[in-house]
Design an enzyme around this catalytic site. Sequence first.
Site, PDB file in Angstrom:
ATOM      1  N   LYS A  45      -6.685   1.054   2.666  1.00 56.29           N
ATOM      2  CA  LYS A  45      -5.253   1.159   3.008  1.00 56.29           C
ATOM      3  C   LYS A  45      -4.806   2.619   3.049  1.00 56.29           C
ATOM      4  O   LYS A  45      -3.705   2.917   3.474  1.00 56.29           O
ATOM      5  CB  LYS A  45      -4.420   0.381   1.985  1.00 56.29           C
ATOM      6  CG  LYS A  45      -4.606  -1.135   2.092  1.00 56.29           C
ATOM      7  CD  LYS A  45      -3.827  -1.881   1.037  1.00 56.29           C
ATOM      8  CE  LYS A  45      -2.364  -1.920   1.260  1.00 56.29           C
ATOM      9  NZ  LYS A  45      -1.678  -2.776   0.256  1.00 56.29           N
ATOM     10  N   LYS A  47      -3.810   4.430   0.781  1.00 57.92           N
ATOM     11  CA  LYS A  47      -2.528   4.465   0.069  1.00 57.92           C
ATOM     12  C   LYS A  47      -2.826   4.855  -1.371  1.00 57.92           C
ATOM     13  O   LYS A  47      -3.747   4.323  -1.981  1.00 57.92           O
ATOM     14  CB  LYS A  47      -1.968   3.033   0.098  1.00 57.92           C
ATOM     15  CG  LYS A  47      -0.473   2.945   0.192  1.00 57.92           C
ATOM     16  CD  LYS A  47      -0.020   1.493   0.371  1.00 57.92           C
ATOM     17  CE  LYS A  47       1.471   1.419   0.141  1.00 57.92           C
ATOM     18  NZ  LYS A  47       2.030   0.109   0.425  1.00 57.92           N
TER      19      LYS A  47
HETATM   20  N1  C2G Z   1       8.869  -4.940   0.984  1.00 60.11           N
HETATM   21  C1  C2G Z   1      10.164  -5.381   1.258  1.00 60.11           C
HETATM   22  N2  C2G Z   1      11.171  -4.481   1.277  1.00 60.11           N
HETATM   23  C2  C2G Z   1      10.947  -3.176   1.023  1.00 60.11           C
HETATM   24  C3  C2G Z   1       9.640  -2.728   0.730  1.00 60.11           C
HETATM   25  C4  C2G Z   1       8.601  -3.640   0.720  1.00 60.11           C
HETATM   26  O1  C2G Z   1      10.381  -6.585   1.483  1.00 60.11           O
HETATM   27  N3  C2G Z   1      11.994  -2.312   1.067  1.00 60.11           N
HETATM   28  C5  C2G Z   1       7.783  -5.935   0.992  1.00 60.11           C
HETATM   29  C6  C2G Z   1       6.698  -5.600   2.005  1.00 60.11           C
HETATM   30  O2  C2G Z   1       7.083  -6.029   3.314  1.00 60.11           O
HETATM   31  C7  C2G Z   1       5.509  -6.392   1.449  1.00 60.11           C
HETATM   32  C8  C2G Z   1       5.758  -6.359  -0.068  1.00 60.11           C
HETATM   33  O3  C2G Z   1       7.129  -5.953  -0.256  1.00 60.11           O
HETATM   34  O4  C2G Z   1       5.567  -7.745   1.911  1.00 60.11           O
HETATM   35  C9  C2G Z   1       4.838  -5.398  -0.791  1.00 60.11           C
HETATM   36  O5  C2G Z   1       5.032  -4.102  -0.233  1.00 60.11           O
HETATM   37  P1  C2G Z   1       3.789  -3.063  -0.286  1.00 60.11           P
HETATM   38  O6  C2G Z   1       3.286  -2.988  -1.668  1.00 60.11           O
HETATM   39  O7  C2G Z   1       4.212  -1.833   0.443  1.00 60.11           O
HETATM   40  O8  C2G Z   1       2.731  -3.871   0.591  1.00 60.11           O
HETATM   41  P2  C2G Z   1       1.728  -3.237   1.669  1.00 60.11           P
HETATM   42  O9  C2G Z   1       1.213  -1.938   1.198  1.00 60.11           O
HETATM   43  O10 C2G Z   1       2.384  -3.367   2.966  1.00 60.11           O
HETATM   44  O11 C2G Z   1       0.468  -4.223   1.522  1.00 60.11           O
HETATM   45  O12 C2G Z   1      -2.768  -7.306   2.982  1.00 60.11           O
HETATM   46  C10 C2G Z   1      -1.384  -6.996   2.938  1.00 60.11           C
HETATM   47  C11 C2G Z   1      -1.162  -5.662   2.301  1.00 60.11           C
HETATM   48  O13 C2G Z   1      -1.775  -5.585   1.036  1.00 60.11           O
HETATM   49  C12 C2G Z   1       0.342  -5.405   2.196  1.00 60.11           C
END
Ligand code: C2G
Length: 128
Positions: A45, A47
Amino acid sequence: MKKVITYGTFDLLHYGHVRLLKRAKELGDYLIVGLSTDEFNELQKHKESYNNYAERKYILEAIRYVDEVIPEENWEQKAADVQKYHIDTFVMGNDWTGKFDFLKPYCKVVYLPRTPGISTSKIKADLK
Ligand code: C2G
């Protein structure tokens, strides 16, 4: 029992994450979170997370909407997870809209609106 699953890094945890988890839980009775491992974050990722996997798992398990946390180790595990855990509904924020439609043969796929105005990068920028 209707089982829901969602995936993510959830670091630094903020109310946008919690609102997603709350709404995901409202779609069933039992919510599993596939939590991205440190290796998956770093190698696939690209990240970085402030809290490591154990710390992020500890925090998620303290959230009333979360019933179980499993490791997310790769992009390919979702279909197997959905079958292994007898998932009824897969949920992600709508920044992922369409990306997981391949799961539709196995379960309902729901993309929920992201919470505007909050993100980990915004938090980091505002703290500078
Ligand atoms: N999210 C949200 N609102 C935000 C930030 C995040 O609804 N302001 C949601 C994202 O859309 C996601 C969840 O919170 O559904 C987790 O966010 P992240 O940890 O950033 O997830 P991500 O890195 O996108 O990983 O296989 C899927 C991935 O692991 C998703």
